[in-house]
Design an enzyme around this catalytic site. Structure first.
Site, PDB file in Angstrom:
ATOM      1  NE  ARG A  49      14.694   3.549  12.330  1.00 20.08           N
ATOM      2  CZ  ARG A  49      14.156   3.493  13.712  1.00 20.08           C
ATOM      3  NH1 ARG A  49      14.934   3.540  14.636  1.00 20.08           N
ATOM      4  NH2 ARG A  49      13.250   2.377  13.773  1.00 20.08           N
ATOM      5  NE  ARG A  89       8.430  -1.829  -6.142  1.00 18.65           N
ATOM      6  CZ  ARG A  89       7.984  -0.941  -5.332  1.00 18.65           C
ATOM      7  NH1 ARG A  89       8.658  -0.351  -4.173  1.00 18.65           N
ATOM      8  NH2 ARG A  89       6.624  -0.680  -5.380  1.00 18.65           N
ATOM      9  CE  LYS A 113       5.308   2.962   0.547  1.00 14.84           C
ATOM     10  NZ  LYS A 113       5.635   2.136  -0.366  1.00 14.84           N
ATOM     11  N   PRO A 142       0.859  -1.247   0.012  1.00 16.71           N
ATOM     12  CG  PRO A 142      -0.638  -1.526   1.649  1.00 16.71           C
ATOM     13  CD  PRO A 142       0.499  -2.018   1.027  1.00 16.71           C
ATOM     14  CD  GLU A 143       2.157   4.051  -4.457  1.00 13.41           C
ATOM     15  OE1 GLU A 143       2.306   5.326  -4.400  1.00 13.41           O
ATOM     16  OE2 GLU A 143       1.868   3.523  -5.403  1.00 13.41           O
ATOM     17  CG  ASN A 174       6.733   0.999  -8.719  1.00 16.76           C
ATOM     18  OD1 ASN A 174       7.642   2.014  -9.074  1.00 16.76           O
ATOM     19  ND2 ASN A 174       6.634  -0.017  -9.357  1.00 16.76           N
TER      20      ASN A 174
END
Length: 293
Positions: A133, A270, A52, A2-3, A174
């Protein structure tokens, strides 16, 4: 995977149903049972998304006890990964079926988490370390495009690769990577340090609007009004991902703008999609594709 817009939507759905409520938490699968017991019967204080990553806050003390408030908050940290699903429903929870890592219930709602990459109980300090991070998130109020640009400007790695680096910018996957590069005519193989600041600021604003629209619509649409199926008198996209897009998963089909076949290649593991005419090459693809950080 999932984005980021999906995780923000999940955070909003969970917030609407559970924040302020005393929640029952269990782990029918058993793998999160000890941690679920520590928040079972506690009040949910809020939800949060960063890229995410999803965070669910619970008062450390049971209702009426000591220790409530921000300093006494426990957080459930969730990362869905490739296979995780978190379903949120209204109504009475049915008997558990399948591998449910975490189940949340209150009067009138339930939520089931299956197959996440991460599901852990963390402290406030550990949560803060995770935020530090991660790169800025276009959907968060504290998201700062200058921080992301500073990191991009230090690297000669292709900008198309770095847009998927969650330490650079959090939440872009993506689809948004391919589409925002196309919408701004940026060669995905362009060394990130050569990306003009003005172009980056425009891309950030675009991502903010596109991802917010994705939260609202529960799907990714990136084509402008003049390029919709209705406006162009073309067939709508038929794809498991849904949504109208310019280049993502449109390899070898003609570009909606110029008619050039959309190209695809692997970039750092990817699949990349781009139009070589609308996104003119900065360097030969073979040379650019050989760059590594």
């Amino acid at each position: 995977m999932p984005e980021g817009h999906t995780i923000h939507r999940l955070a909003a759905d969970l917030h609407a149903r559970f924040t302020g409520a005393v929640v029952s938490a269990s782990s029918p699968q058993g793998r999160f049972a000890d941690s679920a017991a520590l928040v079972d019967g506690h009040r949910m204080t809020g939800t949060e998304a960063h890229g995410k990553h999803l965070f669910l806050g619970f008062d450390a003390a049971r209702p009426g006890g000591a220790g409530a408030g921000p300093a006494g908050t426990r957080w459930v940290h969730i990362h869905l990964g490739l296979y995780g699903k978190f379903t949120v429903r209204d109504g009475e929870a049915p008997p558990p079926r399948g591998q449910i890592r975490l189940r949340l219930t209150d009067e009138g709602h339930y939520a089931d988490l299956r197959g996440p990459n991460t599901c852990e109980l963390i402290t406030r300090g550990e949560k803060q370390q995770l935020h530090q991070r991660l790169g800025p998130d276009p959907l968060r109020e504290d998201g700062d495009p200058a921080v992301a640009y500073e990191r991009l400007a230090r690297s000669s790695v292709a900008v198309g690769a770095l847009l998927l680096d969650q330490k650079i910018i959090a939440g872009v996957g993506n689809i948004y990577r391919a589409e925002v590069l196309f919408r701004h005519g940026v060669d995905p193989y362009l060394p990130a340090k050569l990306l003009p600041r003005r172009t980056w600021d425009e891309m950030w604003r675009d991502l903010t609007e596109l991802m917010a629209a994705g939260v609202a619509a529960k799907r990714i649409d990136t084509v402008r009004p003049e390029h919709t199926p209705e406006a162009m008198n073309r067939e709508p996209r038929v794809d498991g991902h849904g949504g109208e897009v310019y280049v993502y998963r449109r390899a070898h089909r003609t570009c909606l703008i110029c008619g050039t076949p959309v190209r695809t290649a692997e970039m750092f593991g990817r699949n990349l999609f781009w139009c070589p005419t609308c996104q003119p090459a900065h360097a030969p693809a073979a040379e650019a594709g050989s760059r590594r950080s």
